[in-house]
Each structure stands twice: as structure tokens, then as C-alpha cells.
Design a protein around this motif. Structure first.
Motif, PDB file in Angstrom:
ATOM      1  N   ALA A 126       0.821  -1.213   0.000  1.00 39.40           N
ATOM      2  CA  ALA A 126       0.000   0.000   0.000  1.00 39.40           C
ATOM      3  C   ALA A 126       0.852   1.259   0.000  1.00 39.40           C
ATOM      4  CB  ALA A 126      -0.918   0.007   1.216  1.00 39.40           C
ATOM      5  N   ASN A 127       0.451   2.247  -0.799  1.00 41.30           N
ATOM      6  CA  ASN A 127       1.127   3.546  -0.772  1.00 41.30           C
ATOM      7  C   ASN A 127       0.095   4.663  -0.698  1.00 41.30           C
ATOM      8  OD1 ASN A 127       0.704   4.903  -3.530  1.00 41.30           O
ATOM      9  ND2 ASN A 127       1.434   2.866  -4.142  1.00 41.30           N
ATOM     10  N   ILE A 128       0.554   5.787  -0.171  1.00 44.55           N
ATOM     11  CA  ILE A 128      -0.292   6.964   0.025  1.00 44.55           C
ATOM     12  C   ILE A 128       0.396   8.155  -0.636  1.00 44.55           C
ATOM     13  CG2 ILE A 128      -1.240   8.557   1.754  1.00 44.55           C
ATOM     14  CD1 ILE A 128      -1.489   6.156   3.649  1.00 44.55           C
ATOM     15  N   CYS A 178      -9.717  10.702  -7.059  1.00 49.80           N
ATOM     16  CA  CYS A 178      -9.799   9.655  -6.041  1.00 49.80           C
ATOM     17  C   CYS A 178     -10.994   8.740  -6.292  1.00 49.80           C
ATOM     18  CB  CYS A 178      -9.868  10.267  -4.649  1.00 49.80           C
ATOM     19  SG  CYS A 178      -8.312  10.972  -4.069  1.00 49.80           S
ATOM     20  N   THR A 179     -12.120   9.326  -6.679  1.00 52.07           N
ATOM     21  CA  THR A 179     -13.302   8.519  -6.967  1.00 52.07           C
ATOM     22  C   THR A 179     -13.058   7.615  -8.171  1.00 52.07           C
ATOM     23  OG1 THR A 179     -14.750  10.232  -6.060  1.00 52.07           O
ATOM     24  CG2 THR A 179     -15.756   8.605  -7.533  1.00 52.07           C
ATOM     25  N   GLU A 180     -12.475   8.187  -9.223  1.00 47.62           N
ATOM     26  CA  GLU A 180     -12.222   7.410 -10.446  1.00 47.62           C
ATOM     27  C   GLU A 180     -11.243   6.274 -10.215  1.00 47.62           C
ATOM     28  OE1 GLU A 180     -12.824  11.180 -13.566  1.00 47.62           O
ATOM     29  OE2 GLU A 180     -10.816  10.440 -13.068  1.00 47.62           O
ATOM     30  N   GLN A 181     -10.256   6.499  -9.342  1.00 51.11           N
ATOM     31  CA  GLN A 181      -9.193   5.513  -9.140  1.00 51.11           C
ATOM     32  C   GLN A 181      -9.421   4.615  -7.922  1.00 51.11           C
ATOM     33  OE1 GLN A 181      -6.684   5.112 -11.331  1.00 51.11           O
ATOM     34  NE2 GLN A 181      -7.539   6.749 -12.592  1.00 51.11           N
ATOM     35  N   ASN A 182     -10.575   4.742  -7.278  1.00 49.71           N
ATOM     36  CA  ASN A 182     -10.885   3.950  -6.084  1.00 49.71           C
ATOM     37  C   ASN A 182      -9.812   4.143  -5.015  1.00 49.71           C
ATOM     38  OD1 ASN A 182     -12.372   2.218  -4.427  1.00 49.71           O
ATOM     39  ND2 ASN A 182     -11.351   0.382  -5.216  1.00 49.71           N
ATOM     40  N   VAL A 183      -9.584   5.419  -4.679  1.00 48.11           N
ATOM     41  CA  VAL A 183      -8.583   5.829  -3.692  1.00 48.11           C
ATOM     42  C   VAL A 183      -9.275   6.708  -2.662  1.00 48.11           C
ATOM     43  CG1 VAL A 183      -6.536   7.295  -3.395  1.00 48.11           C
ATOM     44  CG2 VAL A 183      -6.624   5.660  -5.278  1.00 48.11           C
ATOM     45  N   LEU A 184      -8.932   6.560  -1.401  1.00 52.47           N
ATOM     46  CA  LEU A 184      -9.532   7.390  -0.358  1.00 52.47           C
ATOM     47  C   LEU A 184      -8.957   8.810  -0.391  1.00 52.47           C
ATOM     48  CD1 LEU A 184      -9.491   4.960   2.713  1.00 52.47           C
ATOM     49  CD2 LEU A 184     -11.380   5.399   1.118  1.00 52.47           C
ATOM     50  N   PHE A 185      -9.806   9.792  -0.264  1.00 49.18           N
ATOM     51  CA  PHE A 185      -9.387  11.190  -0.129  1.00 49.18           C
ATOM     52  C   PHE A 185      -9.434  11.515   1.359  1.00 49.18           C
ATOM     53  CE2 PHE A 185     -10.624  15.838  -1.458  1.00 49.18           C
ATOM     54  CZ  PHE A 185      -9.507  16.314  -0.773  1.00 49.18           C
ATOM     55  N   ILE A 186      -8.254  11.722   1.944  1.00 53.20           N
ATOM     56  CA  ILE A 186      -8.148  12.053   3.366  1.00 53.20           C
ATOM     57  C   ILE A 186      -7.794  13.529   3.488  1.00 53.20           C
ATOM     58  CG2 ILE A 186      -7.023  11.528   5.554  1.00 53.20           C
ATOM     59  CD1 ILE A 186      -6.249   8.812   4.420  1.00 53.20           C
ATOM     60  N   THR A 222      -2.091   2.363  -4.712  1.00 47.45           N
ATOM     61  CA  THR A 222      -2.400   3.583  -3.970  1.00 47.45           C
ATOM     62  C   THR A 222      -3.714   3.402  -3.216  1.00 47.45           C
ATOM     63  OG1 THR A 222      -1.273   4.936  -5.634  1.00 47.45           O
ATOM     64  CG2 THR A 222      -2.763   6.062  -4.116  1.00 47.45           C
ATOM     65  N   VAL A 223      -3.665   3.649  -1.915  1.00 50.60           N
ATOM     66  CA  VAL A 223      -4.866   3.484  -1.093  1.00 50.60           C
ATOM     67  C   VAL A 223      -5.478   4.821  -0.694  1.00 50.60           C
ATOM     68  CG1 VAL A 223      -4.131   1.254  -0.220  1.00 50.60           C
ATOM     69  CG2 VAL A 223      -3.519   3.309   1.072  1.00 50.60           C
ATOM     70  N   ALA A 224      -4.674   5.896  -0.723  1.00 55.11           N
ATOM     71  CA  ALA A 224      -5.204   7.188  -0.271  1.00 55.11           C
ATOM     72  C   ALA A 224      -4.378   8.335  -0.811  1.00 55.11           C
ATOM     73  CB  ALA A 224      -5.243   7.254   1.253  1.00 55.11           C
ATOM     74  N   VAL A 225      -5.030   9.489  -0.874  1.00 55.60           N
ATOM     75  CA  VAL A 225      -4.364  10.782  -1.050  1.00 55.60           C
ATOM     76  C   VAL A 225      -4.590  11.545   0.248  1.00 55.60           C
ATOM     77  CG1 VAL A 225      -4.404  12.992  -2.257  1.00 55.60           C
ATOM     78  CG2 VAL A 225      -4.613  10.848  -3.548  1.00 55.60           C
TER      79      VAL A 225
END
Length: 404
Positions: A136-138, A220-228, A191-194
Motif C-alpha cells: 500500500a502507498n499513500i 480519487c473517486t475514479e481511481q478507487n482511492v480514499l481522499f483524506i 495507492t490506497v489514499a491521497v
């Protein structure tokens, strides 16, 4: 200079003698405070234009918050999370409703909230997104300030915060702040989050370009990534909305909150997200002895109720416009630029005139307390209870030639 103002410099010498030098405070010794005003040991009053880095959004000793603390001190202060206390559910429910989220996880400090967000995002990545174990990367931004734990400084670009604290924790990709193309390019299947600040406070109250936050939300929505969104400094009324993300109608997947949540009385932080995110945690996987303690919840619930009225957001908008107008009038007279939103401003001083530290020392001599950052920048963040008269008082106290 400012040392001459104090008849009791031994208090400063004692502090330096017995304390690790991880801060370089202004040589002022505060003994009491009320509202926007601080009083030192010699009875000299100062207008507080830092507000504890936004921890004192409601001013010093706000009567509603003090009353809540006093009442709770007479009843119950700590149970640990081994038991449920009678303040816990109200706090979690009311904060979740303020954030528009399903769940809240209470902690103590801002750095703990960030660490919690990182852990939850990684676990979500493995259990929900299907990222390969250990991969996992952020994605984070240059100029960030999310705290000073060993994990957090691993992705800091501030040499003071990062140097000599390695080995560094892997799993982070740093991109320029405000550069949506670079952020998009950095996202991959692992990638799990921005993780970003909607406004970078420590960097000098840097507001991203218009459209950046909506762009981050979309990617983030398009790439299935959490927006923190780290709203620890920018949230809870500071910028004129409840959250800085609100200015562009952006809702992140996860809010990281702190500072003002404790009302300047106790350290309180929290992570707020929906059940499909925070629901990945199970008993024993994350926690804190003091997180969500009765005293913290009693105070923080009143903070949430103050914000629910909208009064402080309106004050920040209206008085912030007045503050920024006064500061912008000084551009060209020693000020190079003024940035910010609401009652939050970053001032860039011409470095050939003086450093930010020197400007803050001169401000203190004139009864205004502020904080420098990154050489020639000053941050102003007065409590949201400040008045028009007090707002108008601050800019003229800037040292000549800044204020003429």
C-alpha cells in the motif's frame, strides 16, 4: 528589545534550563488569558493572533466550554475505552452529524489522528481494494505538515522536521502541492489514499489553486482511492466554513480533526468517515487509553454544538474579510504577499528588511503575539471571538516599514 519588557527573565532561563529545546518560543511568559487577550507575569496584555495554531478557535476560557469542563471534573474524568461512559455516544453522534459521516474514532492529538488515518487507509486498501500485502502507498504533498511522529516525518519535505530521524517509513509518494496532474500520475494500483491539507498551515497558510480540491475528489473517486483531508488546523470554523473543503463543495472520504475540537482545554482529535472505511477496524487493532475520555467528550461535544449554530463560521468569514483588507493595504510597504481564507492569514515579509522571527518579536513589543514560519513568513490566526475593533488593531502594529 523584548527581553527588557520582562522584570522576571528567570522564568525564561528556568524554562530553557529544564526543557529540551524542541521549540524556540518568544520570550514572553503568559500567566492568564481571557477571550482574545493574554496577560504575562508582569501584567502586560497581548492580543493573541495565533490562537494555539487554531486550538483556541473559541478564544481562551470560553464560558460554555469552561462550564462543561468544570461540570465533568466533578463527575468523571477517565474510564479508558474498556468501558463506555455517558458522554461518549453524544460526542460521537454529534461530531459524525457535523461531518456528514457514519462513524467517529476519537483520539487525543492531531498526529494521532493522522496516524489513525494512515492505518485505516492501509487496512482498507488490503481488505476492500485488494492491494497486495505490504504494497500500500499513500500520495502526499510537498510542504505538508501532518505532525512529527517517525512515520509522519518520513514523508515531510521540511528538513528541520525530517533530518536525522531515519530510517524512514516507506509507503509514501510526495508530489507538488496544488499540482493535480502530478498527483494523478502518482496514483497506481497500490495507492490506497491521497492525504492532503486543504490549506497548508505550517507552510504559510497556502491556499491551493481553485479547482484543485474538486479535482482531487474526482481523481480519487475514479481511481478507487480514499481522499483524506487533514483539517486539523483548517477545520472547525477557521476558514469561514465548518471545513476548508466546504469552500469548493468537496467532501473527502475521511476527515482528520483536532486542535479546536478540544476547545483549548484538553487535547482532542478524531477521525470521521463512513462505515465502509472506518468499519475495517476490529477490537484490539487500534486504540488509545485517553482517546474519547469523559472530560474530552464533554468539552468537545460543546465545541460541536457551538459550530452547529453557524455563528463562528459567519464571524470568520466577515471578520476575515476585514483582516485581509487591512493586511493587503500593507503590500508594497514591506509585505510581499498576503494569503489565506477566513480568520487565517500568511504574510510574506520582504526578507531584506527583517526575518519573520524579528517581525514577531517587534509585534510582541507592541502587544500582539503571532508566529513566524519558514524564514520570512508570519501566520495570523486570531480566535474567532475577536471583535472588529481588535481586528483593526492588529495590522498597524506590524513593525515599520510594514505598517508605515
Amino acid at each position: 528589545m523584548i527581553d527588557d519588557m520582562l522584570r522576571t527573565p528567570e522564568a525564561i532561563r528556568d524554562a530553557e534550563r529544564w526543557t529540551a529545546h524542541n521549540y524556540h518560543p518568544l520570550p514572553v511568559v503568559i500567566s492568564s488569558a481571557e477571550g482574545c487577550w493574554l496577560t504575562d507575569v508582569d501584567g502586560r496584555r497581548y492580543l493573541d493572533c495565533l490562537a494555539g495554531y487554531s486550538a483556541l478557535n473559541f478564544g481562551h476560557r470560553h464560558p460554555t466550554l469552561i462550564a462543561a469542563a468544570h461540570a465533568q471534573l466533578d463527575r468523571l474524568t477517565l474510564t479508558s475505552r474498556a468501558f463506555i461512559h455517558d458522554q461518549f455516544a453524544d460526542f460521537c453522534r454529534e461530531l459524525a452529524e457535523l461531518c456528514g459521516k457514519d462513524l467517529v474514532l476519537p483520539m487525543n492529538t492531531g498526529a494521532e489522528a493522522v496516524e489513525t488515518g494512515i492505518k485505516v487507509a492501509r487496512k482498507w486498501g488490503y481488505q476492500v481494494k485488494g492491494v497486495a500485502p505490504g504494497q500500500a502507498n499513500i500520495v502526499v504533498a510537498e510542504g505538508n505538515f501532518h505532525g512529527r511522529t517517525t512515520t509522519i516525518v518520513s514523508f515531510s519535505t521540511d528538513s528541520d522536521a525530517r533530518a536525522d530521524f531515519g530510517p524512514y517509513t516507506p509507503g509514501f509518494t510526495v508530489v507538488p502541492y496544488g499540482d493535480l496532474a502530478a498527483l494523478t500520475a502518482a496514483i497506481d494500483e497500490n495507492t490506497v489514499a491521497v492525504l492532503i491539507e486543504p490549506i497548508q498551515g505550517e507552510q504559510g497558510v497556502v491556499v491551493p489553486p481553485e479547482g484543485y480540491l474538486p479535482g482531487v475528489r474526482r481523481v480519487c473517486t475514479e481511481q478507487n482511492v480514499l481522499f483524506i483531508a487533514d483539517e486539523i488546523q483548517s477545520g472547525l470554523g477557521r476558514t469561514g466554513d465548518t471545513f476548508a473543503c466546504d469552500h469548493e463543495n468537496v467532501t473527502p472520504d475521511m476527515y482528520l480533526l483536532g486542535k479546536a475540537l478540544g476547545g483549548g482545554i484538553v487535547p482532542v482529535s478524531a477521525v470521521a468517515a463512513n462505515a465502509d472505511v472506518l468499519g475495517v477496524l476490529r477490537p484490539g487493532q487500534h486504540g488509545s487509553t485517553f482517546g474519547g475520555n469523559p472530560l474530552a467528550c464533554a468539552v468537545a461535544t460543546e465545541v460541536v454544538r457551538l459550530l452547529a449554530t453557524g455563528e463562528f463560521q459567519r464571524r470568520s468569514t466577515e471578520l476575515g474579510a476585514r483582516l485581509h483588507a487591512g493586511l493587503r493595504s500593507l503590500i508594497g510597504r514591506g509585505l510581499v504577499a498576503v494569503r489565506g481564507r477566513g480568520l487565517w492569514a500568511g504574510l510574506d515579509i520582504d526578507p531584506t528588511l527583517m526575518s519573520g522571527r524579528e517581525a514577531c518579536e517587534r509585534l510582541a513589543e507592541r502587544g500582539v503575539l503571532a508566529k513566524d514560519t519558514h524564514g520570512a513568513t508570519i501566520r495570523l490566526a486570531p480566535p474567532l471571538v475577536i471583535t472588529e475593533e481588535e481586528i483593526d488593531h492588529a495590522p498597524p502594529q506590524l513593525p515599520a516599514p510594514l505598517a508605515g
